[in-house]
Design a protein around this motif. Structure first.
Motif, PDB file in Angstrom:
ATOM      1  N   GLY A 208       0.830  -1.206   0.000  1.00 12.73           N
ATOM      2  CA  GLY A 208       0.000   0.000   0.000  1.00 12.73           C
ATOM      3  C   GLY A 208       0.860   1.249   0.000  1.00 12.73           C
ATOM      4  O   GLY A 208       1.978   1.252   0.521  1.00 12.73           O
ATOM      5  N   HIS A 209       0.350   2.296  -0.635  1.00 12.02           N
ATOM      6  CA  HIS A 209       1.063   3.579  -0.648  1.00 12.02           C
ATOM      7  C   HIS A 209       0.105   4.722  -0.335  1.00 12.02           C
ATOM      8  O   HIS A 209      -1.077   4.666  -0.690  1.00 12.02           O
ATOM      9  CB  HIS A 209       1.682   3.857  -2.019  1.00 12.02           C
ATOM     10  CG  HIS A 209       2.692   2.841  -2.453  1.00 12.02           C
ATOM     11  ND1 HIS A 209       3.701   2.386  -1.639  1.00 12.02           N
ATOM     12  CD2 HIS A 209       2.841   2.186  -3.635  1.00 12.02           C
ATOM     13  CE1 HIS A 209       4.435   1.494  -2.310  1.00 12.02           C
ATOM     14  NE2 HIS A 209       3.927   1.352  -3.517  1.00 12.02           N
TER      15      HIS A 209
ATOM     16  N   CYS B 197       5.659   8.125   2.194  1.00 16.87           N
ATOM     17  CA  CYS B 197       4.592   7.130   2.255  1.00 16.87           C
ATOM     18  C   CYS B 197       4.702   6.556   3.662  1.00 16.87           C
ATOM     19  O   CYS B 197       5.784   6.137   4.082  1.00 16.87           O
ATOM     20  CB  CYS B 197       4.799   6.024   1.226  1.00 16.87           C
ATOM     21  SG  CYS B 197       3.722   4.589   1.498  1.00 16.87           S
TER      22      CYS B 197
ATOM     23  N   PHE C  37       3.150   3.898   4.926  1.00 14.24           N
ATOM     24  CA  PHE C  37       2.938   2.454   5.048  1.00 14.24           C
ATOM     25  C   PHE C  37       4.169   1.874   5.754  1.00 14.24           C
ATOM     26  O   PHE C  37       5.304   2.295   5.467  1.00 14.24           O
ATOM     27  CB  PHE C  37       2.788   1.835   3.655  1.00 14.24           C
ATOM     28  CG  PHE C  37       2.306   0.405   3.658  1.00 14.24           C
ATOM     29  CD1 PHE C  37       0.954   0.100   3.602  1.00 14.24           C
ATOM     30  CD2 PHE C  37       3.223  -0.643   3.701  1.00 14.24           C
ATOM     31  CE1 PHE C  37       0.522  -1.217   3.588  1.00 14.24           C
ATOM     32  CE2 PHE C  37       2.786  -1.962   3.700  1.00 14.24           C
ATOM     33  CZ  PHE C  37       1.435  -2.258   3.643  1.00 14.24           C
TER      34      PHE C  37
ATOM     35  N   HIS D 217       8.060   1.826   4.552  1.00 12.60           N
ATOM     36  CA  HIS D 217       8.234   2.437   3.229  1.00 12.60           C
ATOM     37  C   HIS D 217       8.954   3.786   3.233  1.00 12.60           C
ATOM     38  O   HIS D 217       9.478   4.218   2.210  1.00 12.60           O
ATOM     39  CB  HIS D 217       6.874   2.621   2.541  1.00 12.60           C
ATOM     40  CG  HIS D 217       6.304   1.339   2.012  1.00 12.60           C
ATOM     41  ND1 HIS D 217       5.310   1.293   1.077  1.00 12.60           N
ATOM     42  CD2 HIS D 217       6.616   0.044   2.303  1.00 12.60           C
ATOM     43  CE1 HIS D 217       5.014   0.024   0.803  1.00 12.60           C
ATOM     44  NE2 HIS D 217       5.788  -0.748   1.552  1.00 12.60           N
TER      45      HIS D 217
ATOM     46  N   MET E 106      10.526   5.736   0.161  1.00 11.11           N
ATOM     47  CA  MET E 106       9.476   6.576  -0.429  1.00 11.11           C
ATOM     48  C   MET E 106       9.376   7.904   0.299  1.00 11.11           C
ATOM     49  O   MET E 106       8.566   8.090   1.207  1.00 11.11           O
ATOM     50  CB  MET E 106       8.136   5.843  -0.405  1.00 11.11           C
ATOM     51  CG  MET E 106       8.154   4.520  -1.155  1.00 11.11           C
ATOM     52  SD  MET E 106       6.532   3.735  -1.273  1.00 11.11           S
ATOM     53  CE  MET E 106       5.709   4.771  -2.486  1.00 11.11           C
TER      54      MET E 106
END
Ligand code: CU
Length: 178
Positions: free
Chosen positions: A99-100, A162, A164, A167, A171
């Motif tokens: 998921g992002h 992000c 999640f 991440h 990210m």
């Protein structure tokens, strides 16, 4: 062949701007020089009847993927603008696995501290309570996209991640208001 395509475009523009024949003619002339101009002109003219917004509206496209990457490490927006950011997940993996989201953090927020709290906020799209977040999208999985609209914060450099679990190291990027 190209002429036929342009005439079709011209017809489309004429239809879109039936209120003003003069403007349509101008647009068609420009179209022969550069086709991309036609699209922009059409958009601008269809938006004209609406009230002029006080803030400049800007759109930002951000992509994410199954490789745990955003496609941008820097996002620039003008000061005092209203930003609509669309996050797209170009991968195939489910949001439970890969998921992002896009989370714009307030200045002075420690990313590791924030991310640690985010892990515990699964039921809230991994957004922990508090005032560390300026704007965020929901969590999406492969093939999905989501948007968020917000007022650009004061000029400066902010961080986006992000949130999640696991991440944020890969990210993240800078969100620059100039
Ligand atoms: Cu992510």
């Amino acid at each position: 062949m190209k002429k036929i395509f342009l005439s079709m475009l011209a017809a489309a523009v004429m239809t879109a701007c039936s209120s003003s024949t003069e403007e349509s003619t101008e647009t068609v002339e420009t179209a022969t020089a550069e086709e991309t101009v036609v699209e922009e002109s059409t958009e601008a003219e269809t938006e004209e009847p609406a009230e002029a917004p006080a803030a400049q509206e800007v759109t930002v496209e951000l992509e994410s993927n199954d490789m745990m990457k955003f496609d941008k490490s820097e996002i620039f927006v003008p000061a005092s603008s209203k930003v609509t950011l669309t996050l797209t997940h170009t991968g195939k993996m489910k949001k439970e696995v890969m998921g992002h989201n896009f989370v714009l953090l307030a200045k002075g927020t420690s990313i590791p501290d924030f991310a640690a709290k985010a892990v515990a906020a699964k039921d809230n799209d991994y957004i922990p309570e508090g005032d560390a977040v300026i704007a965020h999208t929901s969590i999406i999985g492969g093939g999905e996209s989501t948007s968020v609209t917000f007022d650009a914060p004061a000029p400066g450099t902010y961080q986006f991640i992000c949130s999640f679990p696991g991440h944020y190291g890969a990210m993240k990027g800078e969100f620059i208001v100039e």
